[in-house]
Design a protein around this motif. Structure first.
Motif, PDB file in Angstrom:
ATOM      1  N   THR A   7       0.841  -1.200   0.000  1.00 48.98           N
ATOM      2  CA  THR A   7       0.000   0.000   0.000  1.00 48.98           C
ATOM      3  C   THR A   7       0.875   1.249   0.000  1.00 48.98           C
ATOM      4  N   ASP A   8       0.295   2.363  -0.448  1.00 46.26           N
ATOM      5  CA  ASP A   8       1.029   3.633  -0.443  1.00 46.26           C
ATOM      6  C   ASP A   8       1.511   3.981   0.957  1.00 46.26           C
ATOM      7  N   ALA A   9       0.720   3.641   1.956  1.00 44.49           N
ATOM      8  CA  ALA A   9       1.094   3.964   3.337  1.00 44.49           C
ATOM      9  C   ALA A   9       2.292   3.157   3.811  1.00 44.49           C
ATOM     10  N   ASP A  10       2.488   1.978   3.228  1.00 44.42           N
ATOM     11  CA  ASP A  10       3.588   1.119   3.682  1.00 44.42           C
ATOM     12  C   ASP A  10       4.903   1.371   2.949  1.00 44.42           C
ATOM     13  N   TRP A  11       4.865   1.968   1.776  1.00 45.91           N
ATOM     14  CA  TRP A  11       6.111   2.182   1.036  1.00 45.91           C
ATOM     15  C   TRP A  11       7.164   2.941   1.843  1.00 45.91           C
ATOM     16  N   PRO A  12       6.821   4.012   2.577  1.00 50.47           N
ATOM     17  CA  PRO A  12       7.848   4.713   3.357  1.00 50.47           C
ATOM     18  C   PRO A  12       8.456   3.858   4.472  1.00 50.47           C
ATOM     19  N   ARG A  13       7.825   2.737   4.776  1.00 49.50           N
ATOM     20  CA  ARG A  13       8.297   1.872   5.856  1.00 49.50           C
ATOM     21  C   ARG A  13       9.236   0.773   5.350  1.00 49.50           C
ATOM     22  N   ILE A  14       9.560   0.804   4.061  1.00 48.63           N
ATOM     23  CA  ILE A  14      10.478  -0.178   3.470  1.00 48.63           C
ATOM     24  C   ILE A  14      11.768   0.553   3.104  1.00 48.63           C
ATOM     25  N   ARG A  15      12.846   0.246   3.825  1.00 51.00           N
ATOM     26  CA  ARG A  15      14.081   1.019   3.682  1.00 51.00           C
ATOM     27  C   ARG A  15      14.885   0.602   2.449  1.00 51.00           C
ATOM     28  N   GLN A  16      14.936  -0.700   2.162  1.00 50.67           N
ATOM     29  CA  GLN A  16      15.783  -1.200   1.079  1.00 50.67           C
ATOM     30  C   GLN A  16      15.102  -2.378   0.378  1.00 50.67           C
ATOM     31  N   LEU A  17      15.413  -2.553  -0.897  1.00 45.92           N
ATOM     32  CA  LEU A  17      14.896  -3.681  -1.657  1.00 45.92           C
ATOM     33  C   LEU A  17      16.024  -4.327  -2.455  1.00 45.92           C
ATOM     34  N   MET A  18      15.883  -5.618  -2.650  1.00 40.77           N
ATOM     35  CA  MET A  18      16.745  -6.392  -3.543  1.00 40.77           C
ATOM     36  C   MET A  18      15.802  -7.271  -4.351  1.00 40.77           C
ATOM     37  N   VAL A  19      15.709  -7.017  -5.655  1.00 42.97           N
ATOM     38  CA  VAL A  19      14.693  -7.657  -6.480  1.00 42.97           C
ATOM     39  C   VAL A  19      15.363  -8.382  -7.642  1.00 42.97           C
ATOM     40  N   GLU A  20      14.992  -9.645  -7.845  1.00 47.14           N
ATOM     41  CA  GLU A  20      15.426 -10.365  -9.037  1.00 47.14           C
ATOM     42  C   GLU A  20      14.335 -10.195 -10.094  1.00 47.14           C
ATOM     43  N   VAL A  21      14.701  -9.623 -11.224  1.00 47.93           N
ATOM     44  CA  VAL A  21      13.736  -9.288 -12.278  1.00 47.93           C
ATOM     45  C   VAL A  21      13.877 -10.281 -13.419  1.00 47.93           C
ATOM     46  N   HIS A  22      12.787 -11.001 -13.701  1.00 51.69           N
ATOM     47  CA  HIS A  22      12.802 -12.076 -14.697  1.00 51.69           C
ATOM     48  C   HIS A  22      12.082 -11.701 -15.984  1.00 51.69           C
ATOM     49  N   LEU A  23      11.697 -10.455 -16.118  1.00 50.80           N
ATOM     50  CA  LEU A  23      10.816 -10.071 -17.224  1.00 50.80           C
ATOM     51  C   LEU A  23      11.517  -9.229 -18.278  1.00 50.80           C
ATOM     52  N   GLY A  24      12.856  -9.254 -18.284  1.00 52.43           N
ATOM     53  CA  GLY A  24      13.605  -8.570 -19.330  1.00 52.43           C
ATOM     54  C   GLY A  24      14.034  -7.164 -18.954  1.00 52.43           C
ATOM     55  N   ARG A  25      14.940  -6.599 -19.773  1.00 52.86           N
ATOM     56  CA  ARG A  25      15.502  -5.288 -19.472  1.00 52.86           C
ATOM     57  C   ARG A  25      14.452  -4.171 -19.481  1.00 52.86           C
ATOM     58  N   PRO A  26      13.497  -4.140 -20.419  1.00 49.37           N
ATOM     59  CA  PRO A  26      12.501  -3.068 -20.365  1.00 49.37           C
ATOM     60  C   PRO A  26      11.736  -3.048 -19.039  1.00 49.37           C
ATOM     61  N   LYS A  27      11.385  -4.243 -18.543  1.00 50.56           N
ATOM     62  CA  LYS A  27      10.678  -4.294 -17.253  1.00 50.56           C
ATOM     63  C   LYS A  27      11.602  -3.908 -16.108  1.00 50.56           C
ATOM     64  N   LEU A  28      12.866  -4.299 -16.191  1.00 50.26           N
ATOM     65  CA  LEU A  28      13.841  -3.872 -15.192  1.00 50.26           C
ATOM     66  C   LEU A  28      13.876  -2.353 -15.103  1.00 50.26           C
ATOM     67  N   GLU A  29      13.945  -1.695 -16.254  1.00 52.25           N
ATOM     68  CA  GLU A  29      14.025  -0.234 -16.273  1.00 52.25           C
ATOM     69  C   GLU A  29      12.739   0.398 -15.764  1.00 52.25           C
ATOM     70  N   GLU A  30      11.606  -0.254 -16.055  1.00 49.73           N
ATOM     71  CA  GLU A  30      10.324   0.265 -15.572  1.00 49.73           C
ATOM     72  C   GLU A  30      10.224   0.176 -14.051  1.00 49.73           C
ATOM     73  N   ILE A  31      10.626  -0.963 -13.495  1.00 51.64           N
ATOM     74  CA  ILE A  31      10.585  -1.128 -12.043  1.00 51.64           C
ATOM     75  C   ILE A  31      11.569  -0.168 -11.381  1.00 51.64           C
ATOM     76  N   ALA A  32      12.755  -0.024 -11.972  1.00 53.10           N
ATOM     77  CA  ALA A  32      13.750   0.898 -11.425  1.00 53.10           C
ATOM     78  C   ALA A  32      13.214   2.326 -11.406  1.00 53.10           C
ATOM     79  N   ALA A  33      12.567   2.737 -12.484  1.00 50.80           N
ATOM     80  CA  ALA A  33      12.016   4.095 -12.549  1.00 50.80           C
ATOM     81  C   ALA A  33      10.951   4.300 -11.483  1.00 50.80           C
ATOM     82  N   GLY A  34      10.118   3.292 -11.257  1.00 50.00           N
ATOM     83  CA  GLY A  34       9.087   3.401 -10.233  1.00 50.00           C
ATOM     84  C   GLY A  34       9.670   3.541  -8.840  1.00 50.00           C
ATOM     85  N   LEU A  35      10.750   2.816  -8.575  1.00 50.58           N
ATOM     86  CA  LEU A  35      11.389   2.918  -7.259  1.00 50.58           C
ATOM     87  C   LEU A  35      12.091   4.265  -7.089  1.00 50.58           C
TER      88      LEU A  35
END
Length: 268
Positions: A212-240
């Protein structure tokens, strides 16, 4: 199903589905330098290990953060049996949770790979690509470091045996329960997540959608394995980045076999 045993590099004995998988996973997980990607661990922080498999990341993490509260999520019942046993080995004991995390609470079908349990996924297309990457690695496309692991386990020789790869990459269908990350934070009374690790073979966007939007500020760090290709990697990175995180990325060892898999690291 009878669980097997394997030894970690430090001599610890753990439960597993396939001992040869442990060597490959240790090569990937134990060599990761989180500090090189701007991640730091608080000794007593809370960690969510989402897609924990048999728990190797959590076992490795316990050595770096001895007092951390670790919550390890694994939806596939056969794999969870090994995870639960391994989490009971470490003190303070980690919590093994028989769930996947996603965008909403549900029950879904998974492709379970008995021969390579780490490939198990609710996304058949991702599983097929990852299996193809493993097939390529075992038949000659691996770089020097991964090839050394392959030869040490004897997998290279076995891969030349007729029918071995087909049997190794055989798929069974199982059903498992899914919940949202925010719901599980509330269920366990977790106010802040020091590190959120996601390795869900294609469901990474769904896991993030369950925050939830309320919980995002409560997550300090992420480590994500992205299996959906470079375009999706860049999309997730931009969102973070839009949520205030500093982001770095690198390629997964399976990329040597042609599977477009990446690691993403994010910290506030």
């Amino acid at each position: 199903m009878t669980l097997k045993k394997a030894l970690l590099p430090d001599g610890r004995e753990i439960a597993c589905i396939n001992p040869y998988e442990v060597d490959f996973a240790v090569h990937e997980i134990f060599s990761q330098d989180l500090a090189a990607h701007g991640l730091t661990l608080q000794p007593d922080g809370a960690v969510f290990d989402v897609g924990a498999n048999i728990g190797l990341f959590s076992l490795h993490l316990r050595q770096q953060a001895p007092s951390a509260r670790i919550f390890a999520f694994e939806p596939v019942p056969q794999v969870f049996a090994a995870l639960e046993r391994n989490m009971a080995l470490i003190q303070p004991q980690a919590v093994a949770v028989p769930l996947g995390l996603g965008a909403e609470a549900s029950e879904v079908a998974f492709d379970y790979f008995p021969g390579v349990a780490a490939l198990s996924t609710a996304h058949s297309d991702v599983g097929a690509r990852m299996a193809g990457g493993i097939r390529d690695l075992l038949t000659g496309s691996a770089g020097e470091a991964v090839r050394a692991v392959i030869e040490r386990t004897g997998a290279g020789e076995l891969a030349r045996t007729e029918g071995f790869l087909d049997d190794l990459l055989r798929v069974e269908r199982v059903r498992a329960r899914i919940d949202t990350l925010s719901s599980q934070m509330a269920a366990y009374g977790v106010e802040t997540i020091d590190l959120l690790k996601i390795d869900t073979e294609g469901a990474e966007e769904e896991v993030l959608a369950g925050i939830t939007d309320a919980d995002w500020p409560r997550i300090r760090q992420l480590m994500v394995e992205v299996h959906l290709g470079r375009p999706k990697l860049e999309e997730i990175a931009a969102g973070l980045k839009a949520r205030g995180y500093r982001v770095t990325t690198d390629a997964h060892p399976l990329a040597e076999g042609g599977a477009a898999v990446f690691h993403l690291y994010a910290a506030r």
